[in-house]
Design an enzyme around this catalytic site. Sequence first.
Site, mmCIF file in Angstrom:
data_model
loop_
_atom_site.group_PDB
_atom_site.id
_atom_site.type_symbol
_atom_site.label_atom_id
_atom_site.label_comp_id
_atom_site.label_asym_id
_atom_site.label_seq_id
_atom_site.Cartn_x
_atom_site.Cartn_y
_atom_site.Cartn_z
ATOM 1 N N SER A 66 -9.557 2.180 11.053
ATOM 2 C CA SER A 66 -9.955 2.963 9.878
ATOM 3 C C SER A 66 -11.398 3.454 9.897
ATOM 4 C CB SER A 66 -9.702 2.152 8.606
ATOM 5 O OG SER A 66 -8.316 2.078 8.356
ATOM 6 N N TYR A 173 -6.463 1.555 -1.870
ATOM 7 C CA TYR A 173 -6.638 2.024 -0.488
ATOM 8 C C TYR A 173 -5.311 2.548 0.049
ATOM 9 C CZ TYR A 173 -8.616 1.911 4.252
ATOM 10 O OH TYR A 173 -9.103 2.250 5.496
ATOM 11 N N SER A 174 -5.301 3.812 0.428
ATOM 12 C CA SER A 174 -4.068 4.433 0.895
ATOM 13 C C SER A 174 -4.343 5.271 2.131
ATOM 14 C CB SER A 174 -3.452 5.311 -0.199
ATOM 15 O OG SER A 174 -2.332 6.018 0.302
ATOM 16 N N SER A 337 -7.793 -9.229 19.231
ATOM 17 C CA SER A 337 -6.989 -10.402 18.905
ATOM 18 C C SER A 337 -6.524 -11.087 20.180
ATOM 19 C CB SER A 337 -5.767 -10.003 18.075
ATOM 20 O OG SER A 337 -6.162 -9.358 16.889
#
Length: 364
Positions: A66, A173-174, A337
């Site tokens: 984002s 939040y979109s 990750s």
Amino acid sequence: MSEQNAAAAQDRPELRQAMQEVVDAGFAGVQLRVNDELGEWIGSAGVSELGMTAKPPTDGHFRVGSVTKTFVATVVLRLVAEGRLGLEDLVADHLPELGLDRRITVRMMLQHTSGLFNFTGEFSADGTVEPGVVVGFGKEWADQQFVTYRPEELVRGALAKPARFEPGTAWSYSNTNYVLARLLIEKVTGRPLPEETHRLILGPLGLTGTVLPETREEIPEPHAHGYFGYDDAGQWKVVDTTRFNPSWASAAGDMISTTRDLHTFFSALNGGRLIPSELLAEMRVPDPTMGCGLGVFVEELEGGGTVLHHNGGFWGWGALMYSTPDGTKTLTGSLTSGDVEMDLPTMAGTFEKVKQTLVKAVFA
């Protein structure tokens, strides 16, 4: 930079400790770049690839998630500066074919106050999830990570869902807002978003490490590897998510960059070198609930001071982008990750903790 500052920039035990805390929390690797009064410091910790010993490259490419939204918002504001858009323009006037609520403005779209359903799914307060247009979780996502989605398909799918609230009355939040912003940019300019982003940001700043991949699965070398773990019928499985088709994220999060490019971009933006001062001020007017401006978040630190930021994350990858309001001190980084078994809430909570660890080490 003086010799004394250059030496100090190379010896930052607090930053090395903070990176190690990130790895100890369960992440495979982290790369970090800090630019401040001591100079530029870069470092990495953990491993670039599971089963190997090499650290993540400090000049590595990574998926920024984002953070892409800050670039998209900057493109929109540059178009406002050129007189081709207005913050109070009704988005429906530019994109009548979508049948949007006619109360949604460009400002609401950029600030997540439009009320549009999030095409990647909505989380309710009770922990339930309303599925979105794309499959966002678990084995289903792993099985569909090479599927191609069109931006208009994502937006129309979200518009088929009930709005969260009336435009301008709340904040949520979109990701839909920023795919809609892409369609708006392309409609107003007649050019694809990657071309406009290069014209207005990447080209002028010389950001050669930043890519808008569209449907391309590859990531430029060098790079670390990201991993996605999920429960499959009671068995924990881990897949490598270094290569995948990012069209499911589109302009809400598909970009690839480097810590150097993110530093250059965010320093230039906050230093007033990309958009006029009056629009930079508009960008930084925070929503009262979450501190969200137009493509950036405004955060007041506990010990005093303000930072601007937008972070990013999806399966396998996390990105950090922070700056002081004048652009003179920045923190940019990437986390990958690993194979530690963590469900989604645990992963989100761990990511939040490690972010605060790094921010405190740099800005406290």
